[in-house]
Scaffold this active site. Sequence first.
Site, PDB file in Angstrom:
ATOM      1  N   HIS A 148       0.829  -1.214   0.000  1.00 53.02           N
ATOM      2  CA  HIS A 148       0.000   0.000   0.000  1.00 53.02           C
ATOM      3  C   HIS A 148       0.860   1.259   0.000  1.00 53.02           C
ATOM      4  O   HIS A 148       0.683   2.153  -0.844  1.00 53.02           O
ATOM      5  CB  HIS A 148      -0.931  -0.022   1.209  1.00 53.02           C
ATOM      6  CG  HIS A 148      -1.783   1.194   1.334  1.00 53.02           C
ATOM      7  ND1 HIS A 148      -2.730   1.542   0.391  1.00 53.02           N
ATOM      8  CD2 HIS A 148      -1.823   2.173   2.271  1.00 53.02           C
ATOM      9  CE1 HIS A 148      -3.330   2.662   0.750  1.00 53.02           C
ATOM     10  NE2 HIS A 148      -2.790   3.071   1.881  1.00 53.02           N
ATOM     11  N   THR A 206     -10.625  -0.308   9.617  1.00 54.63           N
ATOM     12  CA  THR A 206     -10.295  -1.118   8.442  1.00 54.63           C
ATOM     13  C   THR A 206     -11.506  -1.265   7.536  1.00 54.63           C
ATOM     14  O   THR A 206     -11.393  -1.194   6.306  1.00 54.63           O
ATOM     15  CB  THR A 206      -9.790  -2.511   8.871  1.00 54.63           C
ATOM     16  OG1 THR A 206      -8.699  -2.366   9.781  1.00 54.63           O
ATOM     17  CG2 THR A 206      -9.338  -3.313   7.663  1.00 54.63           C
TER      18      THR A 206
END
Length: 310
Positions: A148, A206
Amino acid sequence: MEALSRLVEGYHDLMDNKSDQRVKDWFLMSSPFPTLAICLTYVFTVKVLGPKLMENRKPMELKKVLIFYNLFQVLFSIWLFRESLKSGWFSTYSFRCQPVDYSRSPEAMRTVHGCWWYYFSKFTEFFDTIFFVMRKKFDHVSKLHVIHHGIMPMSVWFGVKFTPGGHSTFFGMLNTFVHIIMYSYYLLAALGPKVQKYLWWKKYLTALQMVQFVLVFLHAFQLLFIDCDYPRAFVWWIGMHAVLFYYLFSDFYKQAYLKKAKRNKASVKVEADSIKSETKDRMLPLLNGFGNGSALGDVRQRMAGAVASQ
């Protein structure tokens, strides 16, 4: 050699003539290779060099550093989110189709500057991982985390270079909003155990990130079904990034929360069964004694003996 020559010529034509000329001479904007080199250096540092340097060292105490760093990231994200709103989101921008304004008007240039600072923010986020390594929290340096952070600067570079504004900035607007919440969480966590016990909502953070990627996916790919003066290549570029990151974050969510919960439940059941079995083993001889009369007979014999002696 002719194919290589055409490739080089095509690259220079793309960089010099088909990119946004407003950012041509800006810092790190002339070529993608400096950004690529920084991203590769980051990956090498957090996966190889950093763990090697910390191998025989104690974890560093970075409480004050983490507090100031996360506070900076919260404020930086708030400013970036504000700039995305000033650029037009939730006011003049269309969620259906928003072409890029390539003019040099004050409003357009403010958007371009905001896009560049968003690109720059992806480098400051490298410190998330660097601090993990310095504190020897190597389990936090996961595949999701490194991919990421390692991809984002390179991805955003192309956006600033070719489409700094318009439809693509929807992702930046959403992402900075999520980061306000995310770095607020990290800031509270850095304050210590007295605050950490109230941070039960990590898994929902999340989940929020996953919702973000679904919205980006839908927002980008809708342009495949309508007429919009926006480059189709960047529709795919943004949309596929959303798909990739959704997959990575959903996999992390399953591993960190769903499977962990199942493991904990199974562990509790095994422990309960073990206690039950142990209790049964201890009681079995006594139960058997009363069942076959031996224990009751022993009691009667002792009582008879006591009466006889009297």
